[in-house]
Scaffold this motif. Structure first.
Motif, PDB file in Angstrom:
ATOM      1  N   THR A   4       3.110  -0.175  -5.757  1.00  0.00           N
ATOM      2  CA  THR A   4       4.019  -1.002  -4.951  1.00  0.00           C
ATOM      3  C   THR A   4       3.255  -1.812  -3.908  1.00  0.00           C
ATOM      4  O   THR A   4       3.629  -2.943  -3.599  1.00  0.00           O
ATOM      5  N   ILE A  19       3.412  -5.816  -3.450  1.00  0.00           N
ATOM      6  CA  ILE A  19       3.658  -6.475  -2.162  1.00  0.00           C
ATOM      7  C   ILE A  19       2.570  -7.506  -1.874  1.00  0.00           C
ATOM      8  O   ILE A  19       2.842  -8.659  -1.543  1.00  0.00           O
ATOM      9  N   THR A  66       2.347 -10.466  -4.664  1.00  0.00           N
ATOM     10  CA  THR A  66       3.494 -11.364  -4.600  1.00  0.00           C
ATOM     11  C   THR A  66       3.456 -12.237  -3.346  1.00  0.00           C
ATOM     12  O   THR A  66       3.679 -13.445  -3.402  1.00  0.00           O
ATOM     13  N   TYR A  67       3.136 -11.621  -2.211  1.00  0.00           N
ATOM     14  CA  TYR A  67       3.123 -12.386  -0.967  1.00  0.00           C
ATOM     15  C   TYR A  67       1.967 -13.380  -0.925  1.00  0.00           C
ATOM     16  O   TYR A  67       2.087 -14.471  -0.365  1.00  0.00           O
ATOM     17  N   PHE A  99       7.957  -9.298   3.289  1.00  0.00           N
ATOM     18  CA  PHE A  99       6.669  -8.629   3.119  1.00  0.00           C
ATOM     19  C   PHE A  99       6.570  -7.429   4.061  1.00  0.00           C
ATOM     20  O   PHE A  99       6.172  -6.329   3.658  1.00  0.00           O
ATOM     21  N   ALA A 108       9.129  -4.637   3.123  1.00  0.00           N
ATOM     22  CA  ALA A 108       8.709  -3.969   1.899  1.00  0.00           C
ATOM     23  C   ALA A 108       7.606  -2.957   2.187  1.00  0.00           C
ATOM     24  O   ALA A 108       7.634  -1.823   1.692  1.00  0.00           O
ATOM     25  N   PHE A 109       6.641  -3.352   3.005  1.00  0.00           N
ATOM     26  CA  PHE A 109       5.570  -2.417   3.355  1.00  0.00           C
ATOM     27  C   PHE A 109       6.116  -1.209   4.112  1.00  0.00           C
ATOM     28  O   PHE A 109       5.741  -0.063   3.837  1.00  0.00           O
ATOM     29  N   THR A 157       7.717   1.246   1.749  1.00  0.00           N
ATOM     30  CA  THR A 157       6.732   2.070   1.052  1.00  0.00           C
ATOM     31  C   THR A 157       6.202   3.176   1.952  1.00  0.00           C
ATOM     32  O   THR A 157       6.033   4.329   1.530  1.00  0.00           O
ATOM     33  N   GLY A 169       9.340  -1.035  -6.335  1.00  0.00           N
ATOM     34  CA  GLY A 169       8.298  -2.056  -6.302  1.00  0.00           C
ATOM     35  C   GLY A 169       8.730  -3.345  -6.980  1.00  0.00           C
ATOM     36  O   GLY A 169       8.406  -4.448  -6.518  1.00  0.00           O
ATOM     37  N   TYR A 194      10.753  -5.214  -4.586  1.00  0.00           N
ATOM     38  CA  TYR A 194       9.951  -5.922  -3.585  1.00  0.00           C
ATOM     39  C   TYR A 194       9.614  -7.334  -4.045  1.00  0.00           C
ATOM     40  O   TYR A 194       9.710  -8.297  -3.277  1.00  0.00           O
ATOM     41  N   GLU A 195       9.185  -7.456  -5.295  1.00  0.00           N
ATOM     42  CA  GLU A 195       8.799  -8.783  -5.797  1.00  0.00           C
ATOM     43  C   GLU A 195       9.978  -9.736  -5.773  1.00  0.00           C
ATOM     44  O   GLU A 195       9.847 -10.897  -5.383  1.00  0.00           O
ATOM     45  N   ILE A 253      10.603 -10.685  -1.997  1.00  0.00           N
ATOM     46  CA  ILE A 253       9.580 -11.522  -1.372  1.00  0.00           C
ATOM     47  C   ILE A 253       9.616 -12.948  -1.914  1.00  0.00           C
ATOM     48  O   ILE A 253       9.433 -13.914  -1.169  1.00  0.00           O
TER      49      ILE A 253
END
Length: 408
Positions: free
Chosen positions: A220, A224, A227-228, A241, A244-245, A248, A295, A298-299, A302
């Motif tokens: 994941t 992150i 993708t970012y 971003f 998402a972190f 996790t 994960g 997340y994509e 973002i």
């Protein structure tokens, strides 16, 4: 011959810790998990369907099955033995080929995926059986090879036959493989060999479960960052971003709180480490899958943080963390013989919020999930404050009376 084969089994002189070779093996699964995520993303981009989701799930389960079996092997046999090292390296190669095939495994790479899988799950027990020679435990790998060969017919039929039959045949094949694991691979005359009765290094397999969970978290982090740093880079995606972190980090915190830290100790001291280890395998399957789905979410967030959220996206943004909490609640029971009500309540709250989240943005949905996980983590911390670490009280820390009947 029997004495030479017996030297392959774990004894008191070997290490109970994970070897560097096993950590090397895990690098293949870091890559494999990224391929699973890529396939999920591809399904979303082309309009996620139940069939597409289940196809990817089958591929993940096949990879998980390979990883699970090789770790029971290294917990049962001496990982420093040359034979076992060759088996581990061979498993790594097979896993890499499977991972490369995953994005198109139900299309033109079907045969490559299946051949790599079958060579791994059939070749491994045959090699071990040959080295064990006449040792009484040689029948265990023979059982595993027999079940793998039986399901292999379906795997090959799906790869070589009409594409519209592939899903049904592979779904049946992976069901047989997982059923064999759960039932102890029963074979006429030979009987069965449940992993719950295997003599294993409990500390070793506990570490392996912790490590595969960290690998899933690491995947994941890759999602992150990649993708970012790609199309999602910019001020609008910065908040996504960050959230998402933090999500996790919260998954890590919730997993390792108390039960996660005690897993190694619980399995090391367990009177029946095989039984607790077999249960923990299923639990970690659920948690790892939940993390991988998160994960993927997340994509989506973002890249399009403030677009209108699509219903399919919530399968990942909300469904992934919910699945993780389900596994974590079971994990709590395995270690402490209790059900974590706050995790169950948060699962219900997240699922209940899904219809309302459809009215907002992906960023809002992920923020709600992060807030829910943060609440669980804070309550965990408050309840544990100034309290000593309680000992494991696993309801599975006792031999199954039926296991005594199996010479495993």
């Amino acid at each position: 011959m029997a004495q030479r084969g017996g030297a392959l089994l774990r004894g008191g002189h070997g290490t109970a810790r994970t070897t560097f070779l096993e950590l090397f093996l895990d690098l293949a699964f870091v890559f494999a998990f990224t391929r699973v995520s890529v396939r999920f993303i591809g399904e979303v981009e082309h309009g996620l369907t139940v069939l597409g989701f289940l196809e990817t799930l089958i591929l993940f389960l096949a990879l998980w099955h390979v990883w699970t079996l090789i770790n029971w092997v290294t917990s049962r046999y001496e990982p420093d033995a040359l034979t076992i090292q060759l088996v581990v390296v061979g498993t790594m190669l097979g896993s890499l080929v499977m991972a490369v095939a995953v994005p198109r495994a139900f299309e033109e790479r079907a045969l490559a995926f299946v051949m790599a899988y079958l060579v791994t799950v059939i070749g491994r027990p045959l090699i071990i059986a040959a080295v064990l020679g006449r040792h009484p435990r040689r029948t265990v790998p023979w059982r595993l090879a027999a079940w793998a060969a039986a399901s292999g017919v379906l795997w090959l039929a799906g790869a070589l036959g009409p594409a519209d039959l592939r899903f049904g045949l592979w779904a049946l094949a992976i069901t047989i493989d997982l059923a064999g694991y759960l039932l102890g691979w029963p074979v006429p005359v030979l009987g069965r060999a449940p992993v719950s009765a295997w003599r294993i290094a409990g500390e070793h397999i506990a570490e392996r479960y912790q490590q595969i969970f960290l690998i899933a978290l690491g995947e994941t982090v890759l999602v992150i960052g990649i993708t970012y740093s790609g199309e999602g880079f910019g001020q609008l995606a910065a908040a996504a971003f960050t959230v998402a972190f933090l999500t996790t980090a919260l998954l890590w915190r919730i997993y390792f709180h108390r039960a996660g830290h005690l897993l190694v100790e619980a399995l090391r001291l367990a009177r029946s480490p095989g039984r607790l280890g077999a249960s923990a395998s299923t639990t970690h399957l659920v948690m790892v899958l939940g993390v991988l789905l998160t994960g993927v979410g997340y994509e989506l967030v973002i890249v399009k943080p403030f677009d209108r959220v699509e219903p399919a996206w919530l399968v990942f943004i909300v469904g992934g963390p919910t699945l993780f909490l389900l596994g974590r609640a079971r994990f709590e029971y395995e270690i402490f013989a209790r059900v974590s009500r706050r995790r169950v309540l948060m699962m219900l709250a997240l699922l209940g919020s899904a219809p309302l989240l459809l009215l907002g943005t992906p960023m809002l949905a992920l923020s709600v999930v992060a807030a829910g996980l943060a609440l669980v983590a804070v309550v965990d911390g408050l309840r544990a404050r100034d309290q000593p670490m309680e000992p494991s009280a696993s309801p599975l820390d006792r031999p199954d009376p039926g296991d005594a009947n199996f010479p495993t």
